[in-house]
Design a protein around this motif. Structure first.
Motif, mmCIF file in Angstrom:
data_model
loop_
_atom_site.group_PDB
_atom_site.id
_atom_site.type_symbol
_atom_site.label_atom_id
_atom_site.label_comp_id
_atom_site.label_asym_id
_atom_site.label_seq_id
_atom_site.Cartn_x
_atom_site.Cartn_y
_atom_site.Cartn_z
ATOM 1 N N PHE B 106 0.846 -1.251 0.044
ATOM 2 C CA PHE B 106 -0.018 0.114 -0.056
ATOM 3 C C PHE B 106 0.971 1.291 -0.081
ATOM 4 C CE2 PHE B 106 -4.357 -1.462 0.717
ATOM 5 C CZ PHE B 106 -4.045 -2.566 0.958
ATOM 6 N N GLY B 107 0.207 2.377 -0.620
ATOM 7 C CA GLY B 107 0.628 3.472 -0.273
ATOM 8 C C GLY B 107 0.585 4.224 0.923
ATOM 9 N N THR B 108 0.966 5.185 1.112
ATOM 10 C CA THR B 108 0.841 6.124 2.558
ATOM 11 C C THR B 108 -0.704 6.709 2.697
ATOM 12 O OG1 THR B 108 1.699 8.112 1.751
ATOM 13 C CG2 THR B 108 3.139 6.203 3.055
ATOM 14 N N GLY B 109 -1.425 6.543 1.528
ATOM 15 C CA GLY B 109 -2.507 7.397 1.706
ATOM 16 C C GLY B 109 -2.673 8.877 1.408
ATOM 17 N N THR B 110 -3.800 9.158 0.890
ATOM 18 C CA THR B 110 -4.332 10.418 0.503
ATOM 19 C C THR B 110 -5.632 10.539 1.145
ATOM 20 O OG1 THR B 110 -2.722 10.558 -1.621
ATOM 21 C CG2 THR B 110 -4.550 12.160 -1.456
ATOM 22 N N ARG B 111 -5.680 11.900 1.621
ATOM 23 C CA ARG B 111 -6.886 12.285 2.252
ATOM 24 C C ARG B 111 -7.612 13.149 1.480
ATOM 25 N NH1 ARG B 111 -9.129 11.498 6.767
ATOM 26 N NH2 ARG B 111 -7.021 10.639 7.938
ATOM 27 N N LEU B 112 -8.826 12.946 0.988
ATOM 28 C CA LEU B 112 -9.614 13.658 0.082
ATOM 29 C C LEU B 112 -10.566 14.412 0.864
ATOM 30 C CD1 LEU B 112 -10.560 14.880 -2.850
ATOM 31 C CD2 LEU B 112 -12.103 12.717 -2.753
ATOM 32 N N LEU B 113 -10.604 15.776 0.813
ATOM 33 C CA LEU B 113 -11.518 16.806 1.464
ATOM 34 C C LEU B 113 -12.225 17.646 0.374
ATOM 35 C CD1 LEU B 113 -12.600 17.726 4.199
ATOM 36 C CD2 LEU B 113 -10.722 19.676 3.987
ATOM 37 N N VAL B 114 -13.566 17.177 0.509
ATOM 38 C CA VAL B 114 -14.547 17.756 -0.613
ATOM 39 C C VAL B 114 -15.284 18.870 0.030
ATOM 40 C CG1 VAL B 114 -16.475 17.657 -2.406
ATOM 41 C CG2 VAL B 114 -14.758 15.785 -1.743
ATOM 42 N N SER B 115 -15.187 20.010 -0.259
ATOM 43 C CA SER B 115 -15.898 21.287 0.327
ATOM 44 C C SER B 115 -17.294 21.555 -0.268
ATOM 45 C CB SER B 115 -14.978 22.459 0.541
ATOM 46 O OG SER B 115 -14.525 22.618 -0.695
ATOM 47 N N PRO B 116 -18.298 21.933 0.450
ATOM 48 C CA PRO B 116 -19.804 22.191 0.086
ATOM 49 C C PRO B 116 -19.521 23.199 -1.001
ATOM 50 C CG PRO B 116 -19.627 21.950 2.530
ATOM 51 C CD PRO B 116 -18.140 21.760 2.022
#
Lengths: 116, 116
Positions: B106-116
Motif C-alpha cells: 500500500f501507499g501511505t494514503g491521500t486524504r480527500l477533502l471535498v468542500s460544499p
C-alpha cells in the motif's frame, strides 16, 4: 452477504500481556491475509493463508507474533508479551482468489490494539 | 521489491469539481493495481482494480482510474466530487511476477477533502 468480521474491535493490553485477535472471513474465500496499520500509515502485510496453510509469514515483526487458521476458515492472530510498539490497527482481509487468479481483497473493520 | 507512492498527503476540491488522486508504482513484473477507500473507524473498502485489458477502469461510486504503463501511474479520478467522497484513499499494488500469492503493498494514503 456478510463481510469480513473481526473481534474484538478494540483491545487495551498492559505491556507484557498476551492478546488474541479473531478474524471471520467471507464464506468460501480461500485466501486470508493479516495486515498491520500504524497511525497515519498504509497497511503493511503480516502473513498469508491459503486455506489452512500458512504460505508466507515474512511480514511478522517478531517471533512474538503467531497466526493460525486450523480449519481453513476462522483465523487468529496472537501476540505474546505485547510491547508498546505493537499498538496499531490489525486488519484481516479475505479473497476468493489464489496466486493463479488474482482477486480483490475484502477487509474487515480491524482491531485497534493499544498497549499501555 | 514492489512499492507505491502517493505524493499528496491531502487533496482539496470543491463539490461538483473533478478530482484526481495520484498514484505511481514500482514492480518487477506486470502490476495488479487497486484503489481502496477508508472511512473513520471502518475497514478498507474496495473501489476498483486493474489486472489486464482496457487501461481505463471504472469502479464503485462513479470513480475511475487510468493505468499508464509508460508513466507507471494509476491515478484515481471522478468527474464530479461529492462531499460524501471525503475520506482516506489508498493505492495498492501486487506483483504479477510473484507466483506465490497476491499480497498487497500500500501507499501511505491521500486524504480527500471535498468542500460544499
Amino acid at each position: 452477504g456478510a463481510g469480513v468480521s473481526q473481534s474484538p474491535r478494540y483491545k487495551v493490553a498492559k505491556r507484557g500481556q498476551d492478546v488474541a485477535l479473531r478474524c471471520d472471513p467471507i464464506s468460501g474465500h480461500v485466501s486470508l491475509f493479516w495486515y498491520q496499520q500504524a497511525l497515519g500509515q498504509g497497511p503493511e502485510f503480516l502473513t498469508y493463508f491459503q486455506n489452512e496453510a500458512q504460505l508466507d509469514k515474512s511480514g511478522l515483526p517478531s517471533d512474538r507474533f503467531f497466526a493460525e487458521r486450523p480449519e481453513g476458515s476462522v483465523s487468529t492472530l496472537k501476540i505474546q508479551r505485547t510491547q508498546q510498539e505493537d499498538s496499531a490497527v490489525y486488519l484481516c482481509a479475505s479473497s476468493f482468489g489464489t496466486s493463479l487468479a488474482p482477486h480483490e481483497q475484502y477487509f474487515g473493520p480491524g482491531t485497534r490494539l493499544t498497549v499501555t | 521489491a514492489q512499492s507505491v507512492a502517493q505524493p499528496e498527503d491531502q487533496v482539496n476540491v470543491a463539490e461538483g469539481n473533478p478530482l484526481t488522486v495520484k498514484c505511481t508504482y514500482s514492480v518487477s513484473g506486470n502490476p495488479y493495481l487497486f484503489w481502496y477507500v477508508q472511512y473513520p473507524n471502518r475497514g478498507l473498502q474496495f473501489l476498483l482494480k486493474y489486472i489486464t485489458g482496457d487501461n481505463l477502469v471504472k469502479g464503485s461510486y462513479g470513480f475511475e482510474a487510468e493505468f499508464n504503463k509508460s508513466q507507471t501511474s494509476f491515478h484515481l479520478k471522478k468527474p464530479s466530487a461529492l462531499v460524501s467522497d471525503s475520506a482516506l484513499y489508498f493505492c495498492a499494488v501486487s506483483d504479477g511476477m510473484n507466483t506465490g500469492f497476491q499480497k498487497l503493498v500500500f501507499g501511505t494514503g491521500t486524504r480527500l477533502l471535498v468542500s460544499p
